[in-house]
Design an enzyme around this catalytic site. Sequence first.
Site, PDB file in Angstrom:
ATOM      1  N   ASP A  46       0.827  -1.214   0.000  1.00  0.00           N
ATOM      2  CA  ASP A  46       0.000   0.000   0.000  1.00  0.00           C
ATOM      3  C   ASP A  46       0.859   1.262   0.000  1.00  0.00           C
ATOM      4  O   ASP A  46       2.055   1.220   0.261  1.00  0.00           O
ATOM      5  CB  ASP A  46      -0.894   0.028   1.240  1.00  0.00           C
ATOM      6  CG  ASP A  46      -2.117  -0.863   1.066  1.00  0.00           C
ATOM      7  OD1 ASP A  46      -2.387  -1.277  -0.060  1.00  0.00           O
ATOM      8  OD2 ASP A  46      -2.779  -1.134   2.087  1.00  0.00           O
ATOM      9  N   LYS A  67      -3.986   3.211  -2.904  1.00  0.00           N
ATOM     10  CA  LYS A  67      -4.882   3.581  -1.816  1.00  0.00           C
ATOM     11  C   LYS A  67      -4.489   4.852  -1.098  1.00  0.00           C
ATOM     12  O   LYS A  67      -3.839   4.843  -0.077  1.00  0.00           O
ATOM     13  CB  LYS A  67      -5.033   2.459  -0.784  1.00  0.00           C
ATOM     14  CG  LYS A  67      -5.883   1.335  -1.283  1.00  0.00           C
ATOM     15  CD  LYS A  67      -6.405   0.538  -0.143  1.00  0.00           C
ATOM     16  CE  LYS A  67      -7.254  -0.591  -0.670  1.00  0.00           C
ATOM     17  NZ  LYS A  67      -7.635  -1.520   0.356  1.00  0.00           N
ATOM     18  N   MET A 182      -8.054   9.116   9.513  1.00  0.00           N
ATOM     19  CA  MET A 182      -8.705   9.599   8.279  1.00  0.00           C
ATOM     20  C   MET A 182      -9.675  10.748   8.575  1.00  0.00           C
ATOM     21  O   MET A 182     -10.749  10.823   7.973  1.00  0.00           O
ATOM     22  CB  MET A 182      -9.457   8.445   7.592  1.00  0.00           C
ATOM     23  CG  MET A 182      -8.557   7.312   7.151  1.00  0.00           C
ATOM     24  SD  MET A 182      -9.464   5.873   6.555  1.00  0.00           S
ATOM     25  CE  MET A 182      -9.920   5.083   8.084  1.00  0.00           C
TER      26      MET A 182
HETATM   27  C1  SAM Z   1      -6.742   3.485   5.798  1.00  0.00           C
HETATM   28  S1  SAM Z   1      -6.201   3.967   7.403  1.00  0.00           S
HETATM   29  C2  SAM Z   1      -5.142   2.608   7.737  1.00  0.00           C
HETATM   30  C3  SAM Z   1      -4.778   2.480   9.194  1.00  0.00           C
HETATM   31  C4  SAM Z   1      -3.770   1.381   9.454  1.00  0.00           C
HETATM   32  N1  SAM Z   1      -4.316   0.082   9.151  1.00  0.00           N
HETATM   33  C5  SAM Z   1      -3.232   1.407  10.875  1.00  0.00           C
HETATM   34  O1  SAM Z   1      -3.494   0.464  11.647  1.00  0.00           O
HETATM   35  O2  SAM Z   1      -2.520   2.347  11.191  1.00  0.00           O
HETATM   36  C6  SAM Z   1      -5.097   5.266   6.998  1.00  0.00           C
HETATM   37  C7  SAM Z   1      -5.053   6.342   8.073  1.00  0.00           C
HETATM   38  O3  SAM Z   1      -4.206   5.935   9.135  1.00  0.00           O
HETATM   39  C8  SAM Z   1      -3.561   7.062   9.686  1.00  0.00           C
HETATM   40  N2  SAM Z   1      -2.123   6.923   9.510  1.00  0.00           N
HETATM   41  C9  SAM Z   1      -1.476   5.842   9.069  1.00  0.00           C
HETATM   42  N3  SAM Z   1      -0.147   6.017   9.132  1.00  0.00           N
HETATM   43  C10 SAM Z   1       0.043   7.265   9.626  1.00  0.00           C
HETATM   44  C11 SAM Z   1       1.190   8.035   9.955  1.00  0.00           C
HETATM   45  N4  SAM Z   1       2.433   7.558   9.777  1.00  0.00           N
HETATM   46  N5  SAM Z   1       1.021   9.278  10.474  1.00  0.00           N
HETATM   47  C12 SAM Z   1      -0.208   9.770  10.682  1.00  0.00           C
HETATM   48  N6  SAM Z   1      -1.334   9.082  10.377  1.00  0.00           N
HETATM   49  C13 SAM Z   1      -1.212   7.845   9.888  1.00  0.00           C
HETATM   50  C14 SAM Z   1      -4.115   8.278   8.964  1.00  0.00           C
HETATM   51  O4  SAM Z   1      -5.239   8.750   9.679  1.00  0.00           O
HETATM   52  C15 SAM Z   1      -4.505   7.671   7.642  1.00  0.00           C
HETATM   53  O5  SAM Z   1      -5.452   8.473   6.965  1.00  0.00           O
END
Ligand code: SAM
Length: 267
Positions: A46, A67, A182
């Site tokens: 991803d 994505k 998100m």
């Molecule tokens: C589709 S969700 C996936 C979440 C993922 N499965 C997890 O457990 O972290 C994607 C969201 O996770 C958050 N996110 C993921 N990595 C991030 C990071 N390094 N810094 C800030 N937000 C992050 C943000 O809110 C982003 O829009």
Amino acid sequence: MRPVVRAAGRRGAGTVALVGAGPGDPGLMTVRGLELLRRAHVVVYDRLVDPRLLDAAPRARRIFAGKASDHHTLPQERINALLIMHARRGRRVVRLKGGDPFVFGRGGEEADALARAGIPFEVVPGVSSAVAVPAYAGIPLTHRGVASSFAVVTGHEEACKRESSVDWSRLARAVDTLVVLMGVKSLPRIARELIEHGRPAATPVALVRWGTTNVQETITGTLGDIAALAARARLEPPVVIVIGEVVALRDRLHWFDDNRVPMEVAQ
Ligand SMILES: C[S@@+](CC[C@H](N)C(=O)[O-])C[C@H]1O[C@@H](n2cnc3c(N)ncnc32)[C@H](O)[C@@H]1O
């Protein structure tokens, strides 16, 4: 000691591992995930996965599944079909997903598609951004005397439009700390709803962008002014929003911002 039961499958049959890559810092990848990557024939990854992790699978075929929040490079059905097709050809497939595969990662849908297709699979949990990003910003989600509960919710517009998915009126006072993934685009509405349903406008809020990476940045404010601060900073995803009194602890507990050391992936 590792558990004996693994999704080994029939001899010669392919397998799929849904692997959590962690939130950004490649050092937060699990040992099991790295082991599977090294043995993979195919890696489907991803957008939020650190490319350095792919170096652990130098001979594997790499497939970018994309994505971003509004734009899916490959539709979910195509991703499911791809995993099944490669496994049926006898390959060891790693489906590398940001954070944890089962936390807003559609990993459940992928596992379901594999189960229905009779493909052996395993799930390797990852360190979710929901806990790791606040930690790297110096914000404990629970803290004695300050917060004894937290909830992780999606702020995604589509999910929020459906009334049943996130009930902000109940969440406003039901838990001490709220972690919203998100949620950047919906931040003005989320803040308004929480205040309308009884959360004080003075409640501290942190917005952490690209947490755990060497470009991590944090904006802090209150429920009352955070939407304006985010707009002024033109904040873009990926962002983890933390709402609650624990945010104030960051003043003393921030540790990463000034000491960023890019991690190396152990080969
Ligand atoms: C589709 S969700 C996936 C979440 C993922 N499965 C997890 O457990 O972290 C994607 C969201 O996770 C958050 N996110 C993921 N990595 C991030 C990071 N390094 N810094 C800030 N937000 C992050 C943000 O809110 C982003 O829009």
